[in-house]
Design an enzyme around this catalytic site. Structure first.
Site, short mmCIF file in Angstrom:
data_model
loop_
_atom_site.label_atom_id
_atom_site.label_comp_id
_atom_site.label_asym_id
_atom_site.label_seq_id
_atom_site.Cartn_x
_atom_site.Cartn_y
_atom_site.Cartn_z
N HIS A 195 106.23 37.22 113.22
CA HIS A 195 106.23 37.39 111.77
C HIS A 195 107.43 36.67 111.18
O HIS A 195 108.49 36.56 111.81
CB HIS A 195 106.17 38.86 111.36
CG HIS A 195 107.32 39.72 111.79
ND1 HIS A 195 108.51 39.75 111.12
CD2 HIS A 195 107.45 40.59 112.82
CE1 HIS A 195 109.32 40.62 111.71
NE2 HIS A 195 108.71 41.14 112.74
N ASP A 209 108.74 37.35 108.04
CA ASP A 209 109.52 38.14 107.07
C ASP A 209 110.59 38.96 107.78
O ASP A 209 110.50 39.20 108.99
CB ASP A 209 108.59 39.07 106.28
CG ASP A 209 107.76 40.01 107.15
OD1 ASP A 209 107.37 39.60 108.28
OD2 ASP A 209 107.53 41.17 106.74
N ASP A 268 114.82 40.26 115.19
CA ASP A 268 113.51 40.74 114.70
C ASP A 268 113.04 39.85 113.56
O ASP A 268 113.36 40.12 112.42
CB ASP A 268 113.65 42.19 114.25
CG ASP A 268 112.34 42.76 113.72
OD1 ASP A 268 111.29 42.18 113.98
OD2 ASP A 268 112.39 43.80 113.03
N GLU A 328 104.79 41.64 107.85
CA GLU A 328 104.76 42.62 108.95
C GLU A 328 105.66 43.80 108.66
O GLU A 328 105.32 44.95 108.96
CB GLU A 328 105.17 41.95 110.27
CG GLU A 328 104.91 42.79 111.51
CD GLU A 328 105.98 43.82 111.84
OE1 GLU A 328 105.69 44.75 112.60
OE2 GLU A 328 107.12 43.71 111.33
N GLU A 329 106.83 43.52 108.07
CA GLU A 329 107.84 44.57 107.90
C GLU A 329 107.45 45.63 106.88
O GLU A 329 108.08 46.68 106.81
CB GLU A 329 109.19 43.95 107.53
CG GLU A 329 109.81 43.11 108.64
CD GLU A 329 110.25 43.91 109.85
OE1 GLU A 329 110.04 45.14 109.88
OE2 GLU A 329 110.81 43.31 110.79
N GLU A 370 105.85 40.75 119.37
CA GLU A 370 107.26 41.12 119.49
C GLU A 370 107.48 42.39 120.31
O GLU A 370 106.66 43.29 120.34
CB GLU A 370 107.87 41.32 118.11
CG GLU A 370 107.31 42.52 117.37
CD GLU A 370 107.84 42.63 115.95
OE1 GLU A 370 109.05 42.54 115.75
OE2 GLU A 370 107.01 42.80 115.04
N HIS A 382 116.93 45.61 112.11
CA HIS A 382 117.02 46.35 110.84
C HIS A 382 118.43 46.89 110.58
O HIS A 382 118.64 47.63 109.60
CB HIS A 382 116.01 47.53 110.78
CG HIS A 382 114.58 47.10 110.89
ND1 HIS A 382 113.53 47.88 110.46
CD2 HIS A 382 114.02 45.97 111.36
CE1 HIS A 382 112.38 47.24 110.70
NE2 HIS A 382 112.67 46.09 111.23
ZN ZN Z 1 109.53 42.68 113.92
#
Ligand code: ZN
Length: 401
Positions: free
Chosen positions: A80, A82, A113, A147-148, A175, A373
């Site tokens: 992803h 984003d 990520d 995705e997030e 992932e 994150h």
């Molecule tokens: Zn991710």
């Protein structure tokens, strides 16, 4: 390698360039990201499509590396594009600076990520092509948005469309999560996510009385049952060292509300639970259990699932899945220790698996603090480059199944 060597490494340069594109929620502008990916596809001489499964603001970029037997089911290398928001004042480096320090740590949102994986796929394909390798199966690199925040504008709709069906996908890479010890995590399933709102109706009246069947008593009963269940899961985790958070059901009270005034017994109180159901727990039975608790509490309780994901069959991790065998055997041959796990959160893999396609979640990051994150997310340049070597072997093996 020294800082200067890392800085001059062509693959590290590409990775850092990708990290500097701020594809951060909310209201992500993917324009520069799509331009970057198109340039990457051109440099690899791969044809590229840009699709918009839901709207113009959420592009999916697909690169195609044709196999020698394109009639066979294909392989997807998914990532992803984003990233989640940052609290900039908590960062010691600019979150989109991709600063590289003396230890080779590259700081940026998305460094773990999962922009790392996106450009590692590209690097591995570049290296394999340079060696004259052509896969047996066609390999697609998919770069998806959204995705997030749930993938509703990306993968969820992509897998439903005709374009995706024509890709004839047999297996998907996706992932994983960094690992803090030497072991790499390999994810074959995800828990089922529910957001459950309970609305407790009850006798309303003056706060000075002891009225029967109040919303507060019912709430107390059901919340206690949910918390007892929660405690049983905490106990399981404490007592069994072979399982981790992905193997138990998590229940958390995330919102509570209702009432009108301090001295009025309200006709309605509400609570919301975030529930992640373990793959070993029967969804229908668990829902019945919750409904039974509501009946025992006195009824007049509305259950409203604000999110009720369906059960998704885990990817097979046995001899019936040749992609799994090739994947695992490659990691074994590289001497990498792996831990096969259920993903604790949710990723786009659930949509891919739901479409009947086996998918494994793997990010080649070990001995690294888990910072997805989090503030000061970083990845070591050496870990990044080693990951490319791992993907070279993995992609070659799985695409030749
Ligand atoms: Zn991710």
């Amino acid at each position: 390698m020294s800082k200067a060597e890392w800085e001059n490494n062509e693959e590290i340069k590409i990775f850092r360039e990708y990290l500097r594109i701020p594809t951060m929620h909310p209201n992500v502008d993917y324009t520069a990201c799509v331009e970057f990916l198109k340039r990457q596809a051109a440099s690899l001489a791969l044809p590229v499509d840009v699709l918009y499964p839901v709207n113009e603001s959420n592009p999916v970029v697909v690169m195609k590396w044709e196999g020698k037997q394109p009639e066979l089911p294909s392989i997807i290398l998914n990532s992803h594009t984003d990233v989640v928001p940052v609290f900039e004042d908590k960062w010691t480096h600019g979150p989109f600076s991709a600063d590289l320090d003396d230890e080779g740590r590259i700081y940026a949102r998305g460094s773990q990520d999962m922009k790392c994986v996106g450009t590692q796929y590209l690097a591995a394909v570049r290296a394999l092509k340079a060696n004259g390798f052509q896969p047996k199966r066609t390999v697609y690199l998919t770069f998806v948005p959204d995705e997030e925040v749930g993938g509703h504008l990306g993968m969820r709709e992509l897998v439903k469309g005709d374009y995706f069906k024509k890709l004839n996908v047999g297996f998907s890479f996706d992932e994983g999560i960094a690992s803090e010890d030497e072991t790499y995590s390999l994810f074959y399933a995800e828990r089922t996510l529910w957001h459950l709102k309970l609305k407790f109706g009850g006798t309303a009246g003056h706060g000075s009385l002891l009225l029967p069947n109040t919303a507060g008593e019912k709430l107390n009963y059901v919340v206690n049952k949910m918390m007892e269940f929660r405690a049983s899961q905490v106990k399981r985790l404490e007592e069994d060292p072979t399982i981790d958070i992905g193997d138990v059901t998590t229940v958390n009270l995330t919102q509570a509300g209702g009432g009108v005034q301090n001295n009025v017994v309200p006709p309605l109180l509400e609570v919301v639970f975030d529930i992640r159901v373990a793959i070993t727990l029967d969804l229908a039975e668990f829902e019945k259990q919750i409904r039974d608790w509501c009946d025992e509490a006195g009824g007049d309780i509305e259950l409203k699932f604000e999110m009720k994901n369906p059960y998704v069959e885990p990817t097979k991790i046995d001899a019936s899945n040749p992609y799994w065998l090739a994947f695992k055997q490659t990691l074994d041959e590289l001497g990498l220790k792996t831990r096969v796990r259920v993903f604790p959160g949710a990723t786009d893999s659930r949509y891919v698996r739901h479409a009947g396609i086996p998918a494994l979640g793997f990010s080649p990051i070990n001995n690294t603090t888990i910072l997805l994150h989090d503030h000061d997310e970083y990845l070591r340049a050496s870990t990044y480059l080693h990951g490319i070597e791992i993907y070279k072997k993995l992609i070659a093996a799985v695409s030749n199944v």
